[in-house]
Each structure stands twice: as C-alpha cells, then as structure tokens.
Design a protein around this motif. Structure first.
Motif, PDB file in Angstrom:
ATOM      1  N   CYS A 146     -41.054 -17.786 -35.189  1.00 45.98           N
ATOM      2  CA  CYS A 146     -40.071 -17.117 -34.321  1.00 45.98           C
ATOM      3  C   CYS A 146     -40.284 -15.613 -34.455  1.00 45.98           C
ATOM      4  O   CYS A 146     -40.457 -14.916 -33.460  1.00 45.98           O
ATOM      5  CB  CYS A 146     -38.656 -17.518 -34.766  1.00 45.98           C
ATOM      6  SG  CYS A 146     -37.368 -16.745 -33.792  1.00 45.98           S
TER       7      CYS A 146
ATOM      8  N   ARG B  26     -48.140 -17.054 -31.299  1.00 51.86           N
ATOM      9  CA  ARG B  26     -46.907 -16.330 -30.955  1.00 51.86           C
ATOM     10  C   ARG B  26     -46.255 -15.786 -32.219  1.00 51.86           C
ATOM     11  O   ARG B  26     -46.302 -16.418 -33.272  1.00 51.86           O
ATOM     12  CB  ARG B  26     -45.895 -17.226 -30.229  1.00 51.86           C
ATOM     13  CG  ARG B  26     -45.388 -18.415 -31.016  1.00 51.86           C
ATOM     14  CD  ARG B  26     -43.965 -18.847 -30.618  1.00 51.86           C
ATOM     15  NE  ARG B  26     -42.957 -17.948 -31.155  1.00 51.86           N
ATOM     16  CZ  ARG B  26     -41.759 -17.780 -30.636  1.00 51.86           C
ATOM     17  NH1 ARG B  26     -41.400 -18.456 -29.567  1.00 51.86           N
ATOM     18  NH2 ARG B  26     -40.890 -16.962 -31.201  1.00 51.86           N
TER      19      ARG B  26
ATOM     20  N   LYS C 131     -36.587  -8.885 -31.884  1.00 52.16           N
ATOM     21  CA  LYS C 131     -35.808 -10.110 -31.762  1.00 52.16           C
ATOM     22  C   LYS C 131     -34.402  -9.811 -31.250  1.00 52.16           C
ATOM     23  O   LYS C 131     -33.689  -8.990 -31.829  1.00 52.16           O
ATOM     24  CB  LYS C 131     -35.665 -10.804 -33.139  1.00 52.16           C
ATOM     25  CG  LYS C 131     -36.957 -11.253 -33.787  1.00 52.16           C
ATOM     26  CD  LYS C 131     -37.743 -12.214 -32.918  1.00 52.16           C
ATOM     27  CE  LYS C 131     -37.035 -13.498 -32.572  1.00 52.16           C
ATOM     28  NZ  LYS C 131     -37.823 -14.327 -31.627  1.00 52.16           N
TER      29      LYS C 131
ATOM     30  N   HIS D 211     -36.614 -24.232 -29.181  1.00 56.04           N
ATOM     31  CA  HIS D 211     -35.335 -23.662 -28.736  1.00 56.04           C
ATOM     32  C   HIS D 211     -34.475 -24.691 -28.020  1.00 56.04           C
ATOM     33  O   HIS D 211     -33.264 -24.513 -27.920  1.00 56.04           O
ATOM     34  CB  HIS D 211     -35.575 -22.396 -27.901  1.00 56.04           C
ATOM     35  CG  HIS D 211     -36.082 -21.275 -28.757  1.00 56.04           C
ATOM     36  ND1 HIS D 211     -37.429 -21.086 -28.986  1.00 56.04           N
ATOM     37  CD2 HIS D 211     -35.428 -20.344 -29.501  1.00 56.04           C
ATOM     38  CE1 HIS D 211     -37.574 -20.078 -29.833  1.00 56.04           C
ATOM     39  NE2 HIS D 211     -36.384 -19.611 -30.156  1.00 56.04           N
TER      40      HIS D 211
ATOM     41  N   GLU E 182     -42.312 -23.292 -32.452  1.00 59.25           N
ATOM     42  CA  GLU E 182     -42.171 -22.405 -33.608  1.00 59.25           C
ATOM     43  C   GLU E 182     -42.692 -23.100 -34.869  1.00 59.25           C
ATOM     44  O   GLU E 182     -42.230 -24.175 -35.240  1.00 59.25           O
ATOM     45  CB  GLU E 182     -40.715 -21.971 -33.768  1.00 59.25           C
ATOM     46  CG  GLU E 182     -40.351 -20.972 -32.673  1.00 59.25           C
ATOM     47  CD  GLU E 182     -38.967 -20.374 -32.798  1.00 59.25           C
ATOM     48  OE1 GLU E 182     -38.751 -19.311 -32.196  1.00 59.25           O
ATOM     49  OE2 GLU E 182     -38.095 -20.956 -33.468  1.00 59.25           O
TER      50      GLU E 182
ATOM     51  N   ASP F  66     -34.237 -18.472 -36.856  1.00 58.59           N
ATOM     52  CA  ASP F  66     -34.405 -19.852 -36.353  1.00 58.59           C
ATOM     53  C   ASP F  66     -35.063 -20.795 -37.361  1.00 58.59           C
ATOM     54  O   ASP F  66     -35.882 -21.660 -37.007  1.00 58.59           O
ATOM     55  CB  ASP F  66     -35.213 -19.840 -35.039  1.00 58.59           C
ATOM     56  CG  ASP F  66     -34.389 -19.292 -33.870  1.00 58.59           C
ATOM     57  OD1 ASP F  66     -33.165 -19.135 -34.028  1.00 58.59           O
ATOM     58  OD2 ASP F  66     -34.987 -19.032 -32.808  1.00 58.59           O
TER      59      ASP F  66
ATOM     60  N   GLN G 193     -35.311 -24.783 -36.980  1.00 57.83           N
ATOM     61  CA  GLN G 193     -36.095 -25.412 -35.909  1.00 57.83           C
ATOM     62  C   GLN G 193     -37.610 -25.233 -36.049  1.00 57.83           C
ATOM     63  O   GLN G 193     -38.359 -25.675 -35.191  1.00 57.83           O
ATOM     64  CB  GLN G 193     -35.615 -24.905 -34.547  1.00 57.83           C
ATOM     65  CG  GLN G 193     -35.952 -23.447 -34.274  1.00 57.83           C
ATOM     66  CD  GLN G 193     -35.190 -22.860 -33.110  1.00 57.83           C
ATOM     67  OE1 GLN G 193     -34.050 -23.231 -32.866  1.00 57.83           O
ATOM     68  NE2 GLN G 193     -35.817 -21.953 -32.370  1.00 57.83           N
TER      69      GLN G 193
HETATM   70 MN    MN Z   1     -36.832 -18.324 -32.027  1.00 51.92          MN
END
Ligand code: MN
Ligand code: PEP
Length: 243
Positions: free
Chosen positions: A11, A34, A39, A187, A214, A225, A228
């Motif tokens: 993330c 990524r 953020k 997400h 992620e 995050d 996740q």
């Molecule tokens: Mn994220």
C-alpha cells in the motif's frame, strides 16, 4: 485467453530497502510494481507516506530489477515529480476520481505525455463520476489508460470494506473496450482472507483483464492497510492457480 495483467506491491513505501525487497520477491509474477508515496488517510495522525523521497527508490527498482513502477498521484505537484523521475504508471485513487476539479488539473498536467494513467472507480457507486474522469483524461490526449474496480463504500455493515458491484465496471469496460479493466481485491475485501476468492471471481467468472494486489513480505508490519496485504507466497499461489 490473454495472460492477465498483474500490478502488486505494498500500500505504502516505508524505506528503500523495504520496497526493494518486496519488489525482488514478486518480480517473477508482476507486470508493474506499486507503492504509494503520498497516502490519502482518513485520520490526520495516520502514516501519510514518505512523499517524493520515495521516487528514487522506485527508479532504482525500475533500473535494477527491470520492473515498471507505479504510484498514486492526487495533484499536479505529484504528477510533476513523477514525470521528473519517469515513473511508468500513475494511478488516480478513488477519492480523487470523485472530484472533477482534481481530475481536470491532473489531466492538464499530463497532456502530451505517454504515461499510463490508472483510474480507480470513485468511492461511491456513481458510474457517471467514473466515466467523467475517464473522459477528462482521454480528452487530454492520454491514450494509455487502465481501469480498476476497487469496490464501493456502502457503509460499515457489509461483508467487505468496499463492495464489488460487478455490473458497473463491466458496463464501463463495454464503453471503453480498448482499455484493460483490473480488479483490486485488496481494497474490495479489506481483509487478506478474501483476496483469493475475489481474484478468482474477477478473472474466471467476470473475465476481467488482471489484478492489482497489495503485497508485503511481512503484512503485519505494514504502515497502512495492514489487514488486507497478502505475502509474496500467497501472491505466487494466485499467480500459479489463476494466471
Ligand atoms: Mn491501500
Ligand atoms: C491504494 O491503492 O493504496 C488506494 C489508496 O486505493 P483506493 O484509492 O482504491 O482507496
């Protein structure tokens, strides 16, 4: 069927070593790495990213691992910094897609470049806002666009953090068949335990073109995050099972 497209990474970027090690561990599977540098956090005390400090870290991943890189941009200052470091793909997050003023400014600052712009759906199930954002970017003569379904926020009493409403991205894909449509199960789910099932649904049943996931070496240490993120082994499982 064409091989699905895969974007993965954390993330947010914490340090040069942190993102380099993640990128190295997943470089065999992914098309694009990524890592968020700026953020958009709901609470002001949450980790807001390292900002432009991380741009040379992404550049190093590009040069030493031969991977394309991507990060989120939310204003013209972010765009200019990313252009300077030649970041390959710039993604527009769900909060930004909602705002036509921001999208228009971003579109103008990208006009005439050959960058790939990744446009996530807006937070709420407003198909017109998403289409409007795509049209604004296209009108700035940007040819390389990727669409991402990251689910819609429908309140807290739902199974997922952001519910997928598959007919919306599929309708948008019908309008813009020339652009890839990816699913972001991270997400959508908000929890790593659902990532595999949502990925399978998106690729095998909904015939989407790929995934944005992620990924972290130690998800429990992620600064944003955390719940996740999956680890590099679970990303490999998705890759070998579904790709
Ligand atoms: Mn994220
Ligand atoms: C992200 O990809 O890290 C992100 C913030 O996504 P979204 O805009 O979909 O919430």
């Amino acid at each position: 069927m064409k091989k699905p497209f895969l974007i993965a990474g954390p993330c947010s970027a914490k340090s040069e070593k942190h993102i380099f090690e993640i990128a190295k561990s997943i470089s065999l599977y992914i098309d694009v790495f990524r890592a968020g540098l700026w953020k958009a956090r709901t609470h002001p005390d949450s980790f807001a990213g390292v900002g432009e400090l991380g741009l040379p870290w992404l550049k190093k991943i590009n040069l030493e691992l031969g991977l394309k890189t991507s990060t989120e941009i939310a204003n013209t200052n972010h765009v200019e910094k990313c252009l300077h470091y030649n970041i390959d793909m710039l993604w527009i997050g769900a909060r930004t897609t909602t705002n036509p003023f921001s999208i228009q400014e971003i579109a103008e600052s990208l006009r005439g470049t050959s960058k790939t712009v990744i446009i996530k759906n807006p937070i709420h199930p407003d198909i017109k806002a998403w289409i409007g954002a795509i049209e604004r970017i296209k009108k700035a003569n940007i040819k390389n666009i990727i669409l991402v379904h990251r689910g819609f926020f429908l309140g807290n009493k739902h199974k997922y953090r952001n519910e997928p409403i598959w007919e919306i991205p599929l309708k948008v894909k019908k309008m813009f068949p020339e652009h890839m449509l990816l699913c972001d199960p991270s997400h959508i789910s908000g929890d790593k335990k659902w990532i595999y099932d949502i990925s399978k649904e998106a690729l095998l049943n909904k015939k989407m073109d790929g995934l944005m996931i992620e990924t972290h070496l130690k998800p429990e240490l992620s600064l944003s995050d955390k719940k996740q993120h999956i680890n590099n082994f679970d990303l490999g499982k998705i890759y070998y099972d579904l790709f």
